[in-house]
Scaffold this active site. Structure first.
Site, PDB file in Angstrom:
ATOM      1  N   ASP A   1       0.867  -1.178   0.000  1.00 15.73           N
ATOM      2  CA  ASP A   1       0.000   0.000   0.000  1.00 15.73           C
ATOM      3  C   ASP A   1       0.909   1.235   0.000  1.00 15.73           C
ATOM      4  O   ASP A   1       2.135   1.111  -0.170  1.00 15.73           O
ATOM      5  CB  ASP A   1      -0.991  -0.034   1.179  1.00 15.73           C
ATOM      6  CG  ASP A   1      -0.313   0.239   2.528  1.00 15.73           C
ATOM      7  OD1 ASP A   1       0.935   0.267   2.602  1.00 15.73           O
ATOM      8  OD2 ASP A   1      -1.049   0.408   3.521  1.00 15.73           O
TER       9      ASP A   1
ATOM     10  N   HIS B   1       7.761 -31.225   9.301  1.00 19.06           N
ATOM     11  CA  HIS B   1       7.176 -29.907   9.040  1.00 19.06           C
ATOM     12  C   HIS B   1       6.106 -29.987   7.952  1.00 19.06           C
ATOM     13  O   HIS B   1       5.149 -29.225   7.959  1.00 19.06           O
ATOM     14  CB  HIS B   1       8.272 -28.911   8.660  1.00 19.06           C
ATOM     15  CG  HIS B   1       9.346 -28.808   9.698  1.00 19.06           C
ATOM     16  ND1 HIS B   1       9.102 -28.350  10.969  1.00 19.06           N
ATOM     17  CD2 HIS B   1      10.658 -29.155   9.668  1.00 19.06           C
ATOM     18  CE1 HIS B   1      10.222 -28.395  11.676  1.00 19.06           C
ATOM     19  NE2 HIS B   1      11.171 -28.885  10.915  1.00 19.06           N
TER      20      HIS B   1
ATOM     21  N   THR C   1       2.795  -1.465   8.899  1.00 17.87           N
ATOM     22  CA  THR C   1       3.227  -2.408   9.931  1.00 17.87           C
ATOM     23  C   THR C   1       3.495  -3.806   9.378  1.00 17.87           C
ATOM     24  O   THR C   1       4.112  -4.632  10.051  1.00 17.87           O
ATOM     25  CB  THR C   1       2.125  -2.573  10.997  1.00 17.87           C
ATOM     26  OG1 THR C   1       0.937  -3.040  10.317  1.00 17.87           O
ATOM     27  CG2 THR C   1       1.833  -1.260  11.710  1.00 17.87           C
ATOM     28  N   GLY C   2       2.969  -4.094   8.210  1.00 17.76           N
ATOM     29  CA  GLY C   2       2.998  -5.451   7.654  1.00 17.76           C
ATOM     30  C   GLY C   2       1.841  -6.297   8.156  1.00 17.76           C
ATOM     31  O   GLY C   2       1.619  -7.407   7.652  1.00 17.76           O
TER      32      GLY C   2
ATOM     33  N   HIS D   1      10.429 -24.186   8.220  1.00 14.10           N
ATOM     34  CA  HIS D   1       9.419 -24.926   8.984  1.00 14.10           C
ATOM     35  C   HIS D   1       8.000 -24.725   8.481  1.00 14.10           C
ATOM     36  O   HIS D   1       7.191 -25.650   8.558  1.00 14.10           O
ATOM     37  CB  HIS D   1       9.477 -24.520  10.463  1.00 14.10           C
ATOM     38  CG  HIS D   1      10.695 -25.040  11.176  1.00 14.10           C
ATOM     39  ND1 HIS D   1      10.834 -25.023  12.551  1.00 14.10           N
ATOM     40  CD2 HIS D   1      11.840 -25.588  10.694  1.00 14.10           C
ATOM     41  CE1 HIS D   1      12.005 -25.549  12.884  1.00 14.10           C
ATOM     42  NE2 HIS D   1      12.638 -25.889  11.775  1.00 14.10           N
TER      43      HIS D   1
ATOM     44  N   CYS E   1       3.192  -3.191   4.026  1.00 11.09           N
ATOM     45  CA  CYS E   1       2.372  -2.034   4.391  1.00 11.09           C
ATOM     46  C   CYS E   1       3.082  -1.342   5.553  1.00 11.09           C
ATOM     47  O   CYS E   1       4.258  -1.629   5.811  1.00 11.09           O
ATOM     48  CB  CYS E   1       0.924  -2.419   4.701  1.00 11.09           C
ATOM     49  SG  CYS E   1       0.666  -3.389   6.195  1.00 11.09           S
TER      50      CYS E   1
HETATM   51  C1  RB5 Z   1      -1.988   2.705   6.459  1.00  9.46           C
HETATM   52  O1  RB5 Z   1      -2.026   3.925   7.128  1.00  9.46           O
HETATM   53  C2  RB5 Z   1      -1.681   1.592   7.447  1.00  9.46           C
HETATM   54  O2  RB5 Z   1      -2.803   1.339   8.224  1.00  9.46           O
HETATM   55  C3  RB5 Z   1      -1.232   0.346   6.702  1.00  9.46           C
HETATM   56  O3  RB5 Z   1      -0.103   0.634   5.938  1.00  9.46           O
HETATM   57  C4  RB5 Z   1      -0.864  -0.850   7.560  1.00  9.46           C
HETATM   58  O4  RB5 Z   1       0.053  -0.499   8.557  1.00  9.46           O
HETATM   59  C5  RB5 Z   1      -1.995  -1.634   8.075  1.00  9.46           C
HETATM   60  O5  RB5 Z   1      -1.848  -2.688   8.705  1.00  9.46           O
END
Ligand code: RB5
Length: 146
Positions: A7, A132, A66-67, A97, A64
């Site tokens: 994103d 695994h 945080t991922g 694994h 993204c």
């Molecule tokens: C976008 O602001 C943010 O929410 C997205 O990049 C991500 O961290 C969501 O999990």
């Protein structure tokens, strides 16, 4: 072929990862987003997930802020095992694994240097099979249990 998507929060890191992949000689397909304009991470988690689940690409990378959101979205696609990694040990283990076919990164959590090391570790590690494989099969069987 590797599928990659992010994103807006992961857009800059995605560019750095793509440059790194090109330098490593890894072929990739970019599933967007294509600018830093605000967008919705599930769209790109789904796109990469479908590319991997369909066999169009062998593995994927999703990014993204945080991922977290994009990994949750990718994991909703049948056949996807997406692992959010913030360290190299997890990146190695998720291949050895868990046979993770998609790697998720948090662009607002990781520095670029660590993120690229995690990518390298993920790409250079292989599934160990054996006991695994039984466990991964149990994970995949959950998709039919509802
Ligand atoms: C976008 O602001 C943010 O929410 C997205 O990049 C991500 O961290 C969501 O999990």
């Amino acid at each position: 072929m590797l599928a990659i998507g992010s994103d807006h929060g992961g857009f800059e890191l995605k560019k750095a990862v793509m440059k790194h992949l090109a330098e490593r000689g890894v072929e990739y397909r970019d599933y967007g987003t294509f600018s830093d304009e605000s967008c919705d991470y599930p769209d790109f988690g789904e796109a990469v997930g479908r590319a991997v689940a369909s066999g169009e690409c062998e593995r994927g990378i999703v990014i993204c802020g945080t991922g977290i959101g994009i990994s949750i979205a990718a994991n909703k696609v049948r056949g996807v095992r997406c692992a959010l990694c913030g360290d190299c040990y997890s990146a190695q283990m998720c291949r050895e694994h868990n046979d993770a076919n998609v790697l998720a990164l948090g662009a607002r959590v990781l520095g670029e240097g660590l993120a690229l090391k995690i990518v390298d570790t993920y790409l250079d590690s292989s599934f160990q099979g054996g006991r695994h494989a039984r466990r991964v099969a149990k994970i995949m069987a959950l998709e039919d249990k509802g």
